[in-house]
Write a protein that holds these residues in place. Structure first.
Motif, mmCIF file in Angstrom:
data_model
loop_
_atom_site.group_PDB
_atom_site.id
_atom_site.type_symbol
_atom_site.label_atom_id
_atom_site.label_comp_id
_atom_site.label_asym_id
_atom_site.label_seq_id
_atom_site.Cartn_x
_atom_site.Cartn_y
_atom_site.Cartn_z
ATOM 1 N N THR A 163 44.502 13.654 -22.670
ATOM 2 C CA THR A 163 45.228 14.746 -23.106
ATOM 3 C C THR A 163 46.751 14.419 -23.198
ATOM 4 O OG1 THR A 163 45.222 15.799 -20.828
ATOM 5 C CG2 THR A 163 43.684 16.449 -22.546
ATOM 6 N N GLU B 145 38.806 19.821 -28.194
ATOM 7 C CA GLU B 145 40.250 19.131 -28.637
ATOM 8 C C GLU B 145 39.887 17.694 -29.122
ATOM 9 O OE1 GLU B 145 42.692 19.355 -25.048
ATOM 10 O OE2 GLU B 145 42.162 21.517 -24.856
ATOM 11 N N THR C 111 40.328 14.731 -19.104
ATOM 12 C CA THR C 111 40.799 16.082 -19.551
ATOM 13 C C THR C 111 42.229 16.312 -19.100
ATOM 14 O OG1 THR C 111 39.310 17.298 -17.973
ATOM 15 C CG2 THR C 111 38.719 16.701 -20.166
#
Length: 433
Positions: free
Chosen positions: A406, A318, A55
């Motif tokens: 990410t 996400e 992440t």
């Protein structure tokens, strides 16, 4: 100003060389997929702390959740005075881990600790002692985890005697000419000649070998292991420590094979940078251990539980499972193009699952001639140009790419550009004079 060189000297004086030195740079700050060292140098992170920061570094939601927890409690030890987040983490893992059956979870601090406990649980549940693992495997550095690991140097040599009744068979690696049929035939031979399956408590397998070279297990191999375990009353223990939490384009890598484990070990990406690990398994198996048989002072620390809950939220919100597949396609396409070019006859193979991608460096496309010297030099040159890379593989000749999920497309492309330039430079250095 303190420099990287200053701290390297202090490190050498204070810390044993057994803790390997990959790069002589000291990180002062991190943000998403970027790092800055104490001298202000910037790096693109293609390592993610060895698949931990899926992440990204310091994800705002993770940091905020942990900050809130700091204002409440930092430690009590769950088995003495419990707290709610531990229970919630376990509930969420029970729901996420594949398997249409009741599950229970126990939290620990590290992947190796998860492996050790999975072994204890398997022995308690089956009344058997033996385990089967695979050549090239890596399961950790504690005694049982080291024994299960399938690489001698540096993990096993000099540390014996190791744990008895652990047996290894080949893992299918297509690039090395080892098929699923070959590996399964070796397991059958082991059962017929050395180890009766009625003595086996568990088969321990990584769905993608990490340290072993990013070798994905074919789906038919994992499915066959599931059938063999069911036939003989053996527990299938799946090590998802490096592959878990969206890294392979699924929440867990075994989902690609459509099977469920009896016990699954989890760590790394679960905490987003905070130490937490877990064993999740069939409820009837987990309940075979008597009270007090598992536990740990810091296991499931409140700060780590808070981080884990935020990580699971971020993965869902996400859509990082889907993002991992996109990153993987981009990496595989680019590296595959390099492999096919005349400029990079050193790239013997490109492989992986989702965003867990690697390429193997050899002389003149020959699988029988690994090139670990080029691999090591590439990681050094890349670091000098601002890119953090990790190597792996039984022969030390595989470059693994573990960018945070990410990472932006622009930063991923910048990192690949640095990687290409670094490989060109490393090859030029290796040319005969």
């Amino acid at each position: 100003m303190t420099t990287n060189a200053d701290l390297t000297e202090r490190r050498i004086a204070a810390i044993p060389s057994a803790l390997s030195r990959h790069l002589d740079v000291f990180i002062a700050r991190a943000e998403n997929a970027e790092l800055w060292d104490i001298e202000g140098n910037r790096y693109i992170d293609f390592a993610s702390g060895i698949a931990v920061t899926n992440t990204g570094h310091r994800h705002p939601k993770v940091i905020e959740r942990v900050r809130r927890q700091l204002d409440c409690v930092t430690h009590t030890s769950f088995q003495t005075t419990p707290y709610a987040d531990y229970v919630t983490v376990c509930e969420r893992l029970n729901d996420l881990v594949p398997g249409d059956f009741p599950k229970k979870t126990y939290l620990v601090s590290t992947g190796a600790e998860a492996i050790e406990n999975a072994v204890k649980i398997a022995r308690a549940a089956t009344g058997r002692q033996a385990f089967v693992a695979f050549g090239g495997a890596f399961h950790g550095r504690t005694l049982m985890a080291t024994t299960l690991t399938g690489k001698s140097v540096p993990y096993k040599h000099g540390f014996g005697p190791l744990v008895p009744d652990v047996w290894h068979v080949p893992y299918p690696v297509a690039y090395r000419g080892l098929s699923s049929a070959d590996a399964l035939a070796a397991l059958e031979t082991l059962f017929r000649t050395e180890l009766h399956p009625s003595r086996v408590a568990g088969i321990v397998v990584e769905p993608v070998q990490g340290e072993g070279g990013f070798n994905p297990a074919p789906a038919d191999f994992l499915q066959a292991l599931r059938r063999i375990c069911d036939e003989h009353g053996i527990l299938l223990i799946v090590d998802e420590i490096q592959t878990g939490f969206a890294r392979t384009g699924r929440m867990f890598a075994i989902e690609h094979a459509g099977i469920a484990a009896d016990l699954m070990t989890l760590a790394k990406g679960l905490g987003g940078g905070f130490p937490i690990a877990a064993v999740t398994g069939r409820a009837d198996v987990m309940e075979k251990v008597p009270p007090g048989g598992i536990g740990g002072t810091f296991a499931g620390n409140p700060l780590s539980c808070a981080a884990a809950l935020a990580v699971l939220d971020v993965i869902a919100e996400e859509k990082l499972v889907e993002r991992a597949a996109v990153i993987g396609e981009r990496l595989s396409a680019t590296l595959g193009q390099w492999q096919r070019s005349n400029a990079f006859a050193c790239i013997g193979d490109v492989r992986g699952l989702g965003s867990m991608v690697a390429f193997e460096l050899v002389h003149d496309r020959d699988p029988g001639r690994p090139w670990p010297e080029l691999t090591k030099r590439l990681t050094q040159i890349a670091a000098g140009r601002g890119l953090v890379l990790l190597s792996c593989g039984v022969y030390g000749n595989v470059i693994r790419v573990l960018a945070p999920l990410t990472i932006s497309d622009a930063l991923l492309d910048e990192g690949l550009s640095v990687l290409r330039q670094s490989l060109e430079a490393a090859l030029k250095e290796m040319e005969p004079v």
